[in-house]
Motif scaffolding. Structure first.
Motif, PDB file in Angstrom:
ATOM      1  N   ALA A   1       0.230   6.073  10.316  1.00  0.00           N
ATOM      2  CA  ALA A   1       0.971   6.856  11.308  1.00  0.00           C
ATOM      3  C   ALA A   1       0.027   7.313  12.411  1.00  0.00           C
ATOM      4  CB  ALA A   1       1.638   8.049  10.639  1.00  0.00           C
TER       5      ALA A   1
ATOM      6  N   GLU B   1       0.849  -1.203   0.000  1.00  0.00           N
ATOM      7  CA  GLU B   1       0.000   0.000   0.000  1.00  0.00           C
ATOM      8  C   GLU B   1       0.872   1.236   0.000  1.00  0.00           C
ATOM      9  OE1 GLU B   1      -3.184  -0.303  -0.448  1.00  0.00           O
ATOM     10  OE2 GLU B   1      -2.961  -2.478  -0.334  1.00  0.00           O
ATOM     11  N   ALA B   2       0.733   2.067  -1.051  1.00  0.00           N
ATOM     12  CA  ALA B   2       1.687   3.163  -1.232  1.00  0.00           C
ATOM     13  C   ALA B   2       1.029   4.526  -1.368  1.00  0.00           C
ATOM     14  CB  ALA B   2       2.557   2.879  -2.446  1.00  0.00           C
ATOM     15  N   LYS B   3      -0.251   4.640  -1.017  1.00  0.00           N
ATOM     16  CA  LYS B   3      -0.886   5.960  -1.112  1.00  0.00           C
ATOM     17  C   LYS B   3      -0.502   6.793   0.106  1.00  0.00           C
ATOM     18  CE  LYS B   3      -4.982   6.493  -3.105  1.00  0.00           C
ATOM     19  NZ  LYS B   3      -6.406   6.309  -3.432  1.00  0.00           N
ATOM     20  N   ARG B   4      -0.245   8.071  -0.154  1.00  0.00           N
ATOM     21  CA  ARG B   4       0.152   8.961   0.942  1.00  0.00           C
ATOM     22  C   ARG B   4      -0.873   8.948   2.070  1.00  0.00           C
ATOM     23  NH1 ARG B   4       4.416  12.175  -0.411  1.00  0.00           N
ATOM     24  NH2 ARG B   4       5.039  11.886  -2.575  1.00  0.00           N
TER      25      ARG B   4
ATOM     26  N   TYR C   1       7.196   1.892   8.698  1.00  0.00           N
ATOM     27  CA  TYR C   1       6.413   1.577   7.497  1.00  0.00           C
ATOM     28  C   TYR C   1       7.382   1.258   6.368  1.00  0.00           C
ATOM     29  CZ  TYR C   1       2.189   2.047   4.557  1.00  0.00           C
ATOM     30  OH  TYR C   1       1.108   1.814   3.732  1.00  0.00           O
TER      31      TYR C   1
ATOM     32  N   VAL D   1       1.505   3.390  14.076  1.00  0.00           N
ATOM     33  CA  VAL D   1       2.493   2.434  13.581  1.00  0.00           C
ATOM     34  C   VAL D   1       3.894   2.931  13.953  1.00  0.00           C
ATOM     35  CG1 VAL D   1       3.051   3.358  11.267  1.00  0.00           C
ATOM     36  CG2 VAL D   1       2.832   0.890  11.594  1.00  0.00           C
TER      37      VAL D   1
ATOM     38  N   GLN E   1      -2.768   6.613   2.977  1.00  0.00           N
ATOM     39  CA  GLN E   1      -2.698   5.377   3.762  1.00  0.00           C
ATOM     40  C   GLN E   1      -1.545   5.414   4.759  1.00  0.00           C
ATOM     41  OE1 GLN E   1      -2.662   2.830   0.207  1.00  0.00           O
ATOM     42  NE2 GLN E   1      -4.404   1.760   1.095  1.00  0.00           N
ATOM     43  N   ILE E   2      -0.425   5.976   4.317  1.00  0.00           N
ATOM     44  CA  ILE E   2       0.735   6.053   5.204  1.00  0.00           C
ATOM     45  C   ILE E   2       0.428   6.980   6.378  1.00  0.00           C
ATOM     46  CG2 ILE E   2       3.168   6.709   5.335  1.00  0.00           C
ATOM     47  CD1 ILE E   2       3.214   5.961   2.236  1.00  0.00           C
ATOM     48  N   ILE E   3      -0.278   8.078   6.063  1.00  0.00           N
ATOM     49  CA  ILE E   3      -0.679   9.007   7.128  1.00  0.00           C
ATOM     50  C   ILE E   3      -1.663   8.313   8.080  1.00  0.00           C
ATOM     51  CG2 ILE E   3      -1.922  11.167   7.584  1.00  0.00           C
ATOM     52  CD1 ILE E   3      -0.767  12.151   4.823  1.00  0.00           C
ATOM     53  N   GLU E   4      -2.587   7.539   7.477  1.00  0.00           N
ATOM     54  CA  GLU E   4      -3.566   6.801   8.288  1.00  0.00           C
ATOM     55  C   GLU E   4      -2.861   5.844   9.260  1.00  0.00           C
ATOM     56  OE1 GLU E   4      -6.411   4.795   5.806  1.00  0.00           O
ATOM     57  OE2 GLU E   4      -7.471   3.919   7.522  1.00  0.00           O
TER      58      GLU E   4
END
Lengths: 262, 124
Positions: free
Chosen positions: B94, B84-87, B101, B98, B89-92
């Motif tokens: 964080a 999963e590489a959408k920004r 990542y 988490v 998603q990464i913010i979600e």
């Protein structure tokens, strides 16, 4: 297609002439004549509608024949190309999994052989240093010579084994050729399906025109967007480098996280 | 150090397991989604969780949230290893708490770096 356009034009011109006549008839106070005209208008519309629905049905039927789905057959599932494509993709998953496991098996078998050699070489190296520094008795040297000989034999044996395993790792990559062919076939089928669907959509739009149905595309789109659950995950991004909302690698992830205070 | 690896693909679990073994972590267990992982975490004394995001049943992000909501597990370090590489998603992830990542495909070096960083912070 020309036929369709002629049909649509026919509807339009009939509507126009009848509408004019309708107003004239009403202005003259001829109500029953007006009702007769409305009836005729309805008939023109219905005729067009039936024709378009008929064409749509025929096109649907063609699509069914093209994809070899016989809805009456109890084995419809088995003979359709889509079901076949599903099987093919299942085969790809199986093949790639098998190759990955085979490769990992071979790597896991190779690691101890290398460890063995490295450990034996380390021991010999220490003793060889003692020998060079003349710190070794004749008795110890005889033992060292015996171990060197043993090591040489073991090295050759392990190297042969490792070479065979490397070869097997190479061979385990043959799935790429097979799965590549399968995926290309399925891709072609998807393109076919898309083409046929587009044709059906076009046909359906003619039906919509006669029936006076209007679809709110924006609303449909927003409804579909709402049904997506972002937390379900999307899997790998194919055009990561061309999209703003997607990171293009670990460095991007690290930058983003550090900008969030990580 | 007891580590739980959660991924729906057995090959990926195996890769991570091998990489962790190379880094000196030999005590690992595996689960194939959040639904099987959560009870294992609750009953076993795991020190570290490595999880994928996209899995059938319970996803990795939901597992992370469940871990953070659990009184006994909320301090467990969690590393997400995912495609999963959408920004967003990464913010979600964080925001859900988490600790690291890693996006697939990844290298052994990246995995080691992130694990070192997590333990530096946890122990520091």
């Amino acid at each position: 297609m020309a036929y369709n356009e002629a049909n649509a034009l026919d509807l339009e011109s009939t509507l126009k002439t009848h509408a004019r006549e309708l107003i004239e008839t009403l202005e003259m106070g001829n109500v029953s004549g007006a009702v007769q005209l409305i009836h005729e208008l309805n008939q023109v519309r219905d005729r067009g509608l039936y024709q378009e629905v008929g064409k749509l049905t025929r096109e649907l039927h063609n699509a069914i024949v093209n994809f070899q789905i016989d809805p009456a057959s109890p084995h419809a599932q088995e003979v359709s190309q889509i079901a076949d494509a599903t099987d093919r993709l299942g085969y790809v998953v199986k093949m790639t999994e098998k190759a990955a496991n085979r490769t990992m098996d071979l790597v896991e078998e190779s690691t101890p052989l290398l460890g063995e050699m490295s450990q034996a070489a380390q021991g010999l190296r220490n003793d060889w240093g003692r020998f060079m520094r003349r710190e070794m008795s004749a008795e110890e040297f005889r033992d060292l010579a015996r171990r060197v000989e043993q090591f040489l034999g073991q090295s050759q044996h392990n190297a042969d084994q490792l070479s065979a395993k490397m070869n097997d790792i190479l061979l385990a990559q043959d799935y790429q050729d097979l799965t590549g062919q399968v995926i290309k076939k399925v891709t072609a089928l998807v393109a076919d399906v898309e083409n046929s669907l587009l044709k059906l959509v076009l046909m359906a739009s003619h039906v919509d025109r006669f029936a006076g149905i209007h679809h709110d595309r924006e609303q449909l789109r927003s409804e579909q967007a709402q049904q997506k659950e972002p937390s379900r995950g999307e899997g790998p991004q194919i055009h990561a480098d061309k999209r703003e909302d997607v990171v293009s690698g670990q460095d991007d992830v690290d930058d983003l996280l550090s900008s969030l205070g990580f | 150090m007891k580590i739980l690896i959660v991924d729906d693909f057995s090959t990926m679990r195996r890769i991570i397991k091998n990489l962790l073994r190379d880094l000196g972590f030999t005590n690992t267990s595996e689960a194939d989604d959040g639904t099987t992982a959560l009870p294992m975490l609750q009953s076993g004394s795991f020190d570290f969780l490595v999880t994928d995001w996209n899995m059938p049943g319970m996803t990795g992000i939901d597992l992370l949230r469940a871990v953070r909501a659990d009184e006994r597990l909320k301090h467990l370090p969690v590393l997400m290893v995912t495609a999963e590489a959408k920004r967003d998603q990464i913010i979600e992830a964080a925001q859900a708490g988490v600790n690291g990542y890693v996006v697939k495909p990844f290298t052994a070096q990246v995995l080691k770096e992130k694990i070192d960083k997590i333990f530096e912070r946890v122990n520091g």
